[in-house]
Scaffold this active site. Structure first.
Site, mmCIF file in Angstrom:
data_model
loop_
_atom_site.group_PDB
_atom_site.id
_atom_site.type_symbol
_atom_site.label_atom_id
_atom_site.label_comp_id
_atom_site.label_asym_id
_atom_site.label_seq_id
_atom_site.Cartn_x
_atom_site.Cartn_y
_atom_site.Cartn_z
ATOM 1 N N GLY A 70 -23.572 22.459 26.380
ATOM 2 C CA GLY A 70 -22.627 23.431 25.641
ATOM 3 C C GLY A 70 -22.919 23.942 24.346
ATOM 4 N N SER A 71 -23.545 22.711 23.570
ATOM 5 C CA SER A 71 -23.945 23.032 22.396
ATOM 6 C C SER A 71 -25.060 23.923 22.276
ATOM 7 C CB SER A 71 -24.323 21.599 21.462
ATOM 8 O OG SER A 71 -23.219 20.761 21.432
ATOM 9 N N ASN A 151 -10.558 22.338 22.103
ATOM 10 C CA ASN A 151 -10.934 20.859 22.509
ATOM 11 C C ASN A 151 -9.994 19.977 21.863
ATOM 12 O OD1 ASN A 151 -12.692 22.160 20.617
ATOM 13 N ND2 ASN A 151 -13.266 19.814 20.100
ATOM 14 N N GLN A 179 -14.188 23.655 27.465
ATOM 15 C CA GLN A 179 -12.988 22.927 27.842
ATOM 16 C C GLN A 179 -12.289 23.643 29.180
ATOM 17 O OE1 GLN A 179 -11.711 20.225 26.868
ATOM 18 N NE2 GLN A 179 -13.291 19.763 25.488
ATOM 19 N N SER A 199 -20.224 23.376 29.855
ATOM 20 C CA SER A 199 -21.052 22.203 29.835
ATOM 21 C C SER A 199 -20.700 21.272 31.291
ATOM 22 C CB SER A 199 -21.042 21.519 28.581
ATOM 23 O OG SER A 199 -21.292 20.080 28.410
ATOM 24 N N HIS A 201 -20.510 18.034 31.594
ATOM 25 C CA HIS A 201 -19.908 16.600 31.507
ATOM 26 C C HIS A 201 -18.559 16.634 31.358
ATOM 27 C CE1 HIS A 201 -19.847 15.955 27.085
ATOM 28 N NE2 HIS A 201 -20.647 16.996 27.176
ATOM 29 N N THR A 237 -39.553 22.589 31.738
ATOM 30 C CA THR A 237 -39.298 22.268 33.266
ATOM 31 C C THR A 237 -37.886 22.080 33.425
ATOM 32 O OG1 THR A 237 -41.711 21.594 33.445
ATOM 33 C CG2 THR A 237 -39.978 20.784 35.232
ATOM 34 N N CYS A 324 -13.709 10.212 12.126
ATOM 35 C CA CYS A 324 -13.985 8.736 11.888
ATOM 36 C C CYS A 324 -15.636 8.686 12.391
ATOM 37 C CB CYS A 324 -13.345 7.740 12.463
ATOM 38 S SG CYS A 324 -12.838 7.999 14.118
HETATM 39 C C1 LIG Z 1 -17.966 19.288 24.220
HETATM 40 C C2 LIG Z 1 -17.993 20.595 23.777
HETATM 41 C C3 LIG Z 1 -19.128 21.360 23.157
HETATM 42 C C4 LIG Z 1 -20.376 20.546 23.330
HETATM 43 O O1 LIG Z 1 -20.838 20.589 24.536
HETATM 44 P P1 LIG Z 1 -22.171 19.561 25.005
HETATM 45 O O2 LIG Z 1 -22.341 19.861 26.538
HETATM 46 O O3 LIG Z 1 -21.408 18.199 24.492
HETATM 47 O O4 LIG Z 1 -23.188 19.981 23.847
HETATM 48 C C5 LIG Z 1 -18.972 22.388 22.768
HETATM 49 N N1 LIG Z 1 -17.665 23.110 22.733
HETATM 50 C C6 LIG Z 1 -16.610 22.553 23.153
HETATM 51 C C7 LIG Z 1 -15.358 23.379 23.023
HETATM 52 C C8 LIG Z 1 -16.715 21.339 23.707
HETATM 53 O O5 LIG Z 1 -15.645 20.814 23.718
#
Ligand SMILES: *Cc1c(COP(=O)(O)O)cnc(C)c1O
Length: 395
Positions: A70-71, A151, A179, A199, A201, A237, A324
């Site tokens: 996502g980043s 998020n 999200q 993303s 995960h 790749t 934190c």
């Molecule tokens: C987790 C998250 C990201 C980052 O995604 P990654 O795959 O961990 O880099 C970006 N935006 C939101 C809203 C997220 O919850």
């Protein structure tokens, strides 16, 4: 009992996603760029995954670019739209104060490079107003980037209305939908979205893989130079196992979307109703326009980090808005954007649920959280002041 209630941070992988990945570590190890049959089988698998992802979003396969998550998708979408805008003298970007850091830090960097950024407020309920977006639009606006769902507090933004507005004004519209994808029905045509980040995960797929949807015809600049992968937009790749896992997890999430949402919403509502009984507690974010799995509360007179550690010891994995992890004691920018005072934002708790959670687990959470909150209040000097009237309650 140990309950994992931190699904907004990351999710457990689904068995379907794991199974979909296995062949790429074993028999299907080819490089999709190779001309021989081993490579061509990999290339076919890559395109099949792309078609699957596209169909889950209402997009065309050639509009999907795989990334490392996502980043990266957020970085590329925003930087690309900004630099393309700048070529036409447009150096203004509209976003919100409570975006993910992948968006906010990219915008900060662009500001240092001479762009001007308007961060819209989100009100006490964590919702962006379409009128505010309209009012912020200028002649030189190069991009509007507003997250689909937050998020931390789970609020769902009026994406279709913002999309319609941007389309009417001819301004590219990007949404960080990390999200939302896999949890809400997404359709980039219906919502008139030009760019969208996701993303794997966050919907039971593997970590380290994501995708950027970019509408056909909209220029997309590469930020990783090298080979011609991803139609020259992202060299390297391909992470084929990850991509196959992403596609399988997304397809599974989409097929089961309604059933999962009904189950997760019932869990969420039980938690919200139960935790609201705790005195001086407040639900963060609008209750109605809310992700099925998000529960975010502030409890006055306590401190988020202690709450998390004690909850972990009692079998609940949760998260707090306080940063934190980043080594800073500042409360989260999201809770501050909702207008919460620092001391209240410090006592925040986010429980984020998935279809793997059960009602019995919610009973466990509802037993443990009030115990821990009351224990922490008993030993808190801040709570003592509140109870003696030295300080006044805000919640
Ligand atoms: C987790 C998250 C990201 C980052 O995604 P990654 O795959 O961990 O880099 C970006 N935006 C939101 C809203 C997220 O919850």
């Amino acid at each position: 009992m140990y309950v994992y209630a931190d699904n907004a941070a990351t999710t457990a992988m689904s068995k379907t996603a794991i199974r979909a990945m296995e062949p790429y570590y074993d028999t299907l190890y080819g490089n999709p760029s190779s001309l021989h049959s081993v490579g061509q089988r990999a290339a076919e698998a890559l395109e099949a995954a792309r078609a699957k992802v596209a169909s889950c979003l209402g997009a065309k396969p050639e509009e999907i670019y795989f990334t490392s998550g996502g980043s990266e998708a957020d970085n590329q979408a925003i930087r690309s739209a900004a630099l393309v805008g700048a070529r036409k003298g447009k150096r203004h970007i509209i976003s919100t104060a409570f975006e993910h850091h992948a968006v906010l830090h990219t915008l900060k960097k662009l500001e240092r490079e001479g762009f001007e950024v308007t961060l819209l407020g989100v009100g006490s309920q964590g919702l962006v107003k379409v009128e505010d977006v309209a009012a912020a639009i200028r002649e030189d606006t190069a991009l509007v980037t507003i997250m689909y769902a937050n998020n931390e507090v789970g609020t769902i933004q009026p994406i279709a209305e913002i999309g319609a507005l941007c389309r009417e004004k001819g301004i590219p519209f990007h949404t960080d939908a990390v999200q939302a994808v896999g949890h809400l029905a997404i359709d980039v045509e219906r919502d008139q979205i030009d760019m969208l980040s996701l993303s794997a995960h966050k919907f039971h797929g593997p970590k380290g893989v994501g995708a950027l949807y970019c509408r056909k015809g909209l220029p997309l600049l590469p930020f990783i130079e090298g080979g011609a992968q991803e139609r020259n937009r992202r060299a390297g790749t391909e992470n084929l196992a990850g991509i196959a896992g992403l596609a399988a997890a997304l397809e599974e999430a989409n097929v089961n979307l309604e059933r999962n949402a009904a189950h997760i919403t019932a869990l969420r509502d039980k938690l919200i109703d139960g935790l609201s009984q705790i005195p001086h507690a407040r639900l963060n974010g609008d209750r109605e326009h809310r992700l099925p799995g998000n529960v975010s509360f502030c409890f006055e007179g306590i401190e988020g980090e202690s709450l998390l550690l004690l909850l972990d010891a009692k079998g609940v994995a949760a998260s707090s808005g306080s940063a934190c992890t980043s080594g800073s004691l500042d409360p989260s920018h999201v809770l501050l954007a909702l207008g919460l005072p620092h001391e209240v934002a410090h006592g925040s708790l986010r429980l984020s649920l998935s279809e793997y959670n059960t009602m019995e687990e919610m009973d466990h959470i509802l037993k443990v959280v009030p115990e821990v909150v009351s224990y922490l209040r008993d030993i808190s000097p801040v709570w003592e002041d509140l109870e003696k009237g030295v300080k006044t309650h805000v919640i």
